[in-house]
Design a protein around this motif. Structure first.
Motif, PDB file in Angstrom:
ATOM      1  N   UNK A  82       0.828  -1.209   0.000  1.00  0.00           N
ATOM      2  CA  UNK A  82       0.000   0.000   0.000  1.00  0.00           C
ATOM      3  C   UNK A  82       0.865   1.262   0.000  1.00  0.00           C
ATOM      4  N   UNK A  83       1.978   1.202   0.722  1.00  0.00           N
ATOM      5  CA  UNK A  83       2.856   2.376   0.782  1.00  0.00           C
ATOM      6  C   UNK A  83       3.517   2.632  -0.562  1.00  0.00           C
ATOM      7  N   UNK A  84       4.068   1.598  -1.156  1.00  0.00           N
ATOM      8  CA  UNK A  84       4.789   1.799  -2.415  1.00  0.00           C
ATOM      9  C   UNK A  84       3.856   2.094  -3.580  1.00  0.00           C
ATOM     10  N   UNK A  85       2.630   1.625  -3.510  1.00  0.00           N
ATOM     11  CA  UNK A  85       1.641   1.966  -4.535  1.00  0.00           C
ATOM     12  C   UNK A  85       0.927   3.278  -4.217  1.00  0.00           C
ATOM     13  N   UNK A  86       1.315   3.879  -3.083  1.00  0.00           N
ATOM     14  CA  UNK A  86       0.764   5.154  -2.616  1.00  0.00           C
ATOM     15  C   UNK A  86      -0.763   5.109  -2.519  1.00  0.00           C
ATOM     16  N   UNK A  87      -1.231   4.015  -1.933  1.00  0.00           N
ATOM     17  CA  UNK A  87      -2.657   3.879  -1.665  1.00  0.00           C
ATOM     18  C   UNK A  87      -3.024   4.406  -0.280  1.00  0.00           C
ATOM     19  N   UNK A  88      -2.038   4.896   0.451  1.00  0.00           N
ATOM     20  CA  UNK A  88      -2.285   5.510   1.752  1.00  0.00           C
ATOM     21  C   UNK A  88      -2.453   7.005   1.571  1.00  0.00           C
ATOM     22  N   UNK A  89      -3.375   7.598   2.299  1.00  0.00           N
ATOM     23  CA  UNK A  89      -3.583   9.040   2.260  1.00  0.00           C
ATOM     24  C   UNK A  89      -2.627   9.696   3.247  1.00  0.00           C
ATOM     25  N   UNK A  90      -1.838  10.661   2.791  1.00  0.00           N
ATOM     26  CA  UNK A  90      -0.827  11.251   3.664  1.00  0.00           C
ATOM     27  C   UNK A  90      -1.458  12.021   4.819  1.00  0.00           C
ATOM     28  N   UNK A  91      -2.630  12.595   4.598  1.00  0.00           N
ATOM     29  CA  UNK A  91      -3.311  13.282   5.688  1.00  0.00           C
ATOM     30  C   UNK A  91      -3.749  12.322   6.781  1.00  0.00           C
ATOM     31  N   UNK A  92      -4.261  11.177   6.366  1.00  0.00           N
ATOM     32  CA  UNK A  92      -4.667  10.164   7.343  1.00  0.00           C
ATOM     33  C   UNK A  92      -3.447   9.611   8.066  1.00  0.00           C
ATOM     34  N   UNK A  93      -2.379   9.347   7.305  1.00  0.00           N
ATOM     35  CA  UNK A  93      -1.149   8.853   7.933  1.00  0.00           C
ATOM     36  C   UNK A  93      -0.614   9.868   8.937  1.00  0.00           C
ATOM     37  N   UNK A  94      -0.712  11.144   8.604  1.00  0.00           N
ATOM     38  CA  UNK A  94      -0.276  12.186   9.532  1.00  0.00           C
ATOM     39  C   UNK A  94      -1.085  12.180  10.812  1.00  0.00           C
ATOM     40  N   UNK A  95      -2.383  11.895  10.708  1.00  0.00           N
ATOM     41  CA  UNK A  95      -3.213  11.839  11.920  1.00  0.00           C
ATOM     42  C   UNK A  95      -2.806  10.662  12.790  1.00  0.00           C
ATOM     43  N   UNK A  96      -2.419   9.538  12.180  1.00  0.00           N
ATOM     44  CA  UNK A  96      -1.938   8.385  12.953  1.00  0.00           C
ATOM     45  C   UNK A  96      -0.672   8.751  13.716  1.00  0.00           C
ATOM     46  N   UNK A  97       0.256   9.402  13.027  1.00  0.00           N
ATOM     47  CA  UNK A  97       1.518   9.792  13.659  1.00  0.00           C
ATOM     48  C   UNK A  97       1.261  10.750  14.817  1.00  0.00           C
ATOM     49  N   UNK A  98       0.479  11.776  14.569  1.00  0.00           N
ATOM     50  CA  UNK A  98       0.239  12.782  15.611  1.00  0.00           C
ATOM     51  C   UNK A  98      -0.515  12.205  16.808  1.00  0.00           C
ATOM     52  N   UNK A  99      -1.426  11.277  16.557  1.00  0.00           N
ATOM     53  CA  UNK A  99      -2.136  10.625  17.656  1.00  0.00           C
ATOM     54  C   UNK A  99      -1.143   9.930  18.590  1.00  0.00           C
ATOM     55  N   UNK A 100      -0.171   9.238  18.012  1.00  0.00           N
ATOM     56  CA  UNK A 100       0.782   8.508  18.836  1.00  0.00           C
ATOM     57  C   UNK A 100       1.792   9.446  19.509  1.00  0.00           C
TER      58      UNK A 100
END
Length: 266
Positions: A82-100
């Protein structure tokens, strides 16, 4: 003498792992640990690290595929795809990082000294961009970042991990002025046939100053959270670090326990 950070991954996974890591910190055999703040056991173990402030570096072990609610149904291979095919949304990924990061700061009452990733997912495309953006916005250049790049050949498994994103992560970290470890070791197959003491000796002998040796110590007790596939290896690693052999090895190789502050800019 050379300064090498010896970092225990997975603090907070469960009681047995957390207790084993604390024993290694108290014995002066490791100098950092990465925290799994989404584990249900984490709130019970954060205070023990706060009580040991100054004894080691404490960082966020970014977890996307163990205790995270969005981990369900996603294997390590699927996360990589999913990462290499860029199927992840960077905004959503950013929310995961900030939550932690929020959870770490709330429990530890301080910012993390460093960030790394469970199964090294922090270096994958999209995730690394989201992580770097969050770190720069929140901490400027004050938070260090783990690199999986080794200065010499340390086996095919280590080479695959490095290939999955170490170069791109370092390039972006360099542009941001972040500190990263100069060398990386500790990858092996967790086989019961492995002579862990010999592996550590070989790694430390070949490591550069400012490097990082990853380890996974823990007690052999059962878990109250999730199944742990490498529990026997954790027990063997804990036994080694608490042994006289480990202290003698560090002294004979001229290794001092290092911290993130020893790392150069990427």
């Amino acid at each position: 003498m050379k300064r090498i950070q010896i970092c225990a991954d997975d603090y907070g996974f469960d009681a047995a792992i957390s207790q084993g890591i604390l024993e290694c910190i108290d014995a002066g055999r490791i100098s950092a640990t990465g925290c799994m703040v989404l584990s249900p056991a984490w709130p019970n173990w954060a205070s023990a690290l706060r009580e040991r402030k100054g004894m080691a570096d404490y960082g966020l072990h970014l977890d996307l595929n163990e205790f995270a609610p969005y981990a369900e149904g996603r294997s390590l291979g699927l996360w990589i795809g999913c990462s290499y095919l860029r199927k992840l949304d960077i905004g959503v990924a950013g929310s995961w990082v900030n939550q932690q990061l929020d959870a770490f700061e709330s429990a530890m009452q301080s910012a993390p000294d460093f960030v790394d990733g469970h199964q090294h997912l922090h270096q994958l495309p999209v995730i690394r961009e989201a992580l770097l953006a969050a770190l720069i916005e929140r901490y400027g250049q004050r938070c260090a970042l783990r690199s999986t790049r080794a200065s010499s050949w340390r086996g095919s498994k280590a080479a695959v991990i490095e290939f999955l994103g170490a170069g791109a992560l370092r390039q972006r970290a360099r542009a941001a002025g972040l500190r990263m470890n100069s060398d990386f070791a500790g990858v092996y197959g967790f086989s019961p046939a492995a002579d862990y003491g010999q592996l550590v000796g070989d790694w430390l002998a070949s490591m550069a100053d400012g490097g990082l040796l990853m380890t996974h110590p823990g007690r052999s007790a059962g878990t109250e959270t999730r199944p742990d596939a490498i529990r026997p290896a954790r027990a063997r690693e804990r036994a080694f670090w608490l042994s006289a052999e480990a202290g003698e090895l560090l002294a004979s190789l001229g290794v001092q326990l290092g911290l993130c502050e020893d790392w150069p800019q990427a």
